[in-house]
Motif scaffolding. Structure first.
Motif, PDB file in Angstrom:
ATOM      1  N   ASP A 120       0.814  -1.107   0.122  1.00 10.70           N
ATOM      2  CA  ASP A 120      -0.041   0.174  -0.053  1.00 10.70           C
ATOM      3  C   ASP A 120       1.003   1.329  -0.003  1.00 10.70           C
ATOM      4  OD1 ASP A 120      -2.395  -1.465   0.065  1.00 10.70           O
ATOM      5  OD2 ASP A 120      -2.447  -1.475   2.297  1.00 10.70           O
ATOM      6  N   LYS A 121       0.413   2.498  -0.300  1.00  9.33           N
ATOM      7  CA  LYS A 121       1.152   3.591  -0.284  1.00  9.33           C
ATOM      8  C   LYS A 121       1.605   3.824   1.215  1.00  9.33           C
ATOM      9  CE  LYS A 121      -1.082   5.810  -4.281  1.00  9.33           C
ATOM     10  NZ  LYS A 121      -1.720   6.985  -4.751  1.00  9.33           N
ATOM     11  N   PHE A 122       2.706   4.339   1.233  1.00 12.67           N
ATOM     12  CA  PHE A 122       3.257   5.003   2.826  1.00 12.67           C
ATOM     13  C   PHE A 122       3.769   6.250   2.667  1.00 12.67           C
ATOM     14  CE2 PHE A 122       6.513   2.669   0.872  1.00 12.67           C
ATOM     15  CZ  PHE A 122       7.620   3.460   1.014  1.00 12.67           C
ATOM     16  N   GLU A 123       3.668   7.135   3.610  1.00 14.13           N
ATOM     17  CA  GLU A 123       4.466   8.536   3.509  1.00 14.13           C
ATOM     18  C   GLU A 123       5.776   8.438   4.169  1.00 14.13           C
ATOM     19  OE1 GLU A 123       3.776  12.876   5.215  1.00 14.13           O
ATOM     20  OE2 GLU A 123       1.995  11.532   5.382  1.00 14.13           O
ATOM     21  N   GLN A 124       6.748   8.949   3.625  1.00 15.06           N
ATOM     22  CA  GLN A 124       7.955   9.363   3.927  1.00 15.06           C
ATOM     23  C   GLN A 124       8.373  10.627   3.686  1.00 15.06           C
ATOM     24  OE1 GLN A 124      10.750   6.176   2.987  1.00 15.06           O
ATOM     25  NE2 GLN A 124      12.306   7.123   4.233  1.00 15.06           N
ATOM     26  N   ASN A 125       8.687  11.511   4.840  1.00 10.92           N
ATOM     27  CA  ASN A 125       9.362  12.747   4.566  1.00 10.92           C
ATOM     28  C   ASN A 125       8.448  13.644   3.621  1.00 10.92           C
ATOM     29  OD1 ASN A 125      11.633  12.198   5.899  1.00 10.92           O
ATOM     30  ND2 ASN A 125      12.788  11.544   4.032  1.00 10.92           N
ATOM     31  N   GLY A 126       7.060  13.608   3.789  1.00  7.83           N
ATOM     32  CA  GLY A 126       6.104  14.164   3.245  1.00  7.83           C
ATOM     33  C   GLY A 126       5.591  13.965   1.701  1.00  7.83           C
ATOM     34  N   GLN A 127       6.091  12.764   1.408  1.00  6.69           N
ATOM     35  CA  GLN A 127       6.109  12.132   0.199  1.00  6.69           C
ATOM     36  C   GLN A 127       5.560  10.966   0.200  1.00  6.69           C
ATOM     37  OE1 GLN A 127       9.695  12.333  -2.451  1.00  6.69           O
ATOM     38  NE2 GLN A 127       8.246  12.377  -4.230  1.00  6.69           N
ATOM     39  N   MET A 128       4.578  10.459  -0.670  1.00  4.35           N
ATOM     40  CA  MET A 128       4.004   8.988  -0.790  1.00  4.35           C
ATOM     41  C   MET A 128       4.859   8.188  -1.763  1.00  4.35           C
ATOM     42  SD  MET A 128       1.505   9.332   1.041  1.00  4.35           S
ATOM     43  CE  MET A 128       0.556   8.070   0.814  1.00  4.35           C
ATOM     44  N   PHE A 129       4.808   6.844  -1.364  1.00  9.39           N
ATOM     45  CA  PHE A 129       5.842   5.869  -1.728  1.00  9.39           C
ATOM     46  C   PHE A 129       5.073   4.438  -1.931  1.00  9.39           C
ATOM     47  CE2 PHE A 129       8.892   8.839  -0.418  1.00  9.39           C
ATOM     48  CZ  PHE A 129       9.888   8.979  -1.433  1.00  9.39           C
ATOM     49  N   ARG A 130       5.378   3.659  -2.750  1.00  8.31           N
ATOM     50  CA  ARG A 130       4.900   2.286  -2.589  1.00  8.31           C
ATOM     51  C   ARG A 130       5.996   1.369  -3.041  1.00  8.31           C
ATOM     52  NH1 ARG A 130      -0.658   0.508  -4.585  1.00  8.31           N
ATOM     53  NH2 ARG A 130      -1.240   2.563  -4.450  1.00  8.31           N
ATOM     54  N   ASN A 131       6.101   0.213  -2.390  1.00  4.91           N
ATOM     55  CA  ASN A 131       7.055  -0.820  -2.741  1.00  4.91           C
ATOM     56  C   ASN A 131       6.502  -1.776  -3.676  1.00  4.91           C
ATOM     57  OD1 ASN A 131       9.469  -0.486  -0.841  1.00  4.91           O
ATOM     58  ND2 ASN A 131       7.671  -0.287   0.486  1.00  4.91           N
ATOM     59  N   ARG A 132       7.394  -2.133  -4.905  1.00  5.08           N
ATOM     60  CA  ARG A 132       6.983  -3.098  -5.568  1.00  5.08           C
ATOM     61  C   ARG A 132       8.081  -4.116  -5.829  1.00  5.08           C
ATOM     62  NH1 ARG A 132       5.624  -1.171 -11.234  1.00  5.08           N
ATOM     63  NH2 ARG A 132       7.983  -0.877 -11.226  1.00  5.08           N
ATOM     64  N   ILE A 133       7.728  -5.618  -5.296  1.00  7.92           N
ATOM     65  CA  ILE A 133       8.850  -6.564  -5.609  1.00  7.92           C
ATOM     66  C   ILE A 133       8.276  -7.656  -6.549  1.00  7.92           C
ATOM     67  CG2 ILE A 133      10.237  -8.125  -4.472  1.00  7.92           C
ATOM     68  CD1 ILE A 133       9.840  -6.771  -1.624  1.00  7.92           C
ATOM     69  N   THR A 134       9.287  -7.920  -7.563  1.00  7.30           N
ATOM     70  CA  THR A 134       9.316  -8.760  -8.716  1.00  7.30           C
ATOM     71  C   THR A 134      10.035  -9.870  -8.584  1.00  7.30           C
ATOM     72  OG1 THR A 134       8.000  -6.856  -9.899  1.00  7.30           O
ATOM     73  CG2 THR A 134       8.819  -9.098 -11.183  1.00  7.30           C
TER      74      THR A 134
END
Length: 173
Positions: A120-134
């Motif tokens: 899911d999206k998560f916030e870090q330092n005021g910015q939204m990120f998402r992890n994707r592992i393939t």
């Protein structure tokens, strides 16, 4: 008569055990979609071939869970993931936790020769990120694991790019 009764009871137990043994709750094609990752692996960094760690990945809970036990080449870092196919959501889920106290939850599915799981999206330092592992099943029996971090703007950075090579003793399994 007692002999006959004993044989009859024994036969019922064998039939009952046989029916239980053949009742597999997690034997569907979807449940086997991540089986290509099962084994004992030496893991190297894809970029330069340097040691990244080792991983033992096996089925547990009557084949319903794939457990990974990771040991980093950097002394003192270990982690475990539990992976399973959720019949209700029709997605694979992974829960990772390590000895540094970090955790990660992912979900997704296999597409072709790749298992693609995303957080899911998560916030870090005021910015939204998402992890994707393939995880990619390669023709030579290796598995590539590419962990990407995606930001809102579409930029991608690589957190880990490793190649899993089966240890000799598990190549034929």
């Amino acid at each position: 008569m007692q002999k006959f009764l004993f044989i009859f009871i024994l036969l019922l137990q064998v039939v009952s055990y046989s029916q239980t043994a053949n009742n597999c709750n997690c034997c569907s094609e979807n449940h086997r979609a991540f089986d290509f990752w099962i084994g004992e692996w030496e893991v190297v960094n894809s970029k330069d071939g340097s040691p990244a760690g080792s991983s033992i990945i096996q089925k547990e809970e009557d084949g319903c869970v794939i457990r990974e036990n990771w040991t980093s080449a950097k002394a003192g870092y270990t982690g475990t993931s539990l992976n399973f196919y959720n019949v209700q959501t029709q997605e694979w889920e992974q829960f990772w936790v390590d000895n540094a106290g970090a955790s990660l939850k992912l979900k997704g599915n296999r597409i072709g020769n790749q298992m693609i799981l995303t957080s899911d999206k998560f916030e870090q330092n005021g910015q939204m990120f998402r992890n994707r592992i393939t995880w990619t099943k390669n023709n030579d029996g290796t598995v590539r694991q590419l962990w990407e971090v995606l930001d809102e703007g579409g930029d991608v950075s690589v957190a880990f790019d490793g190649l899993y090579k089966k240890l000799e003793k598990t190549k034929n399994r």
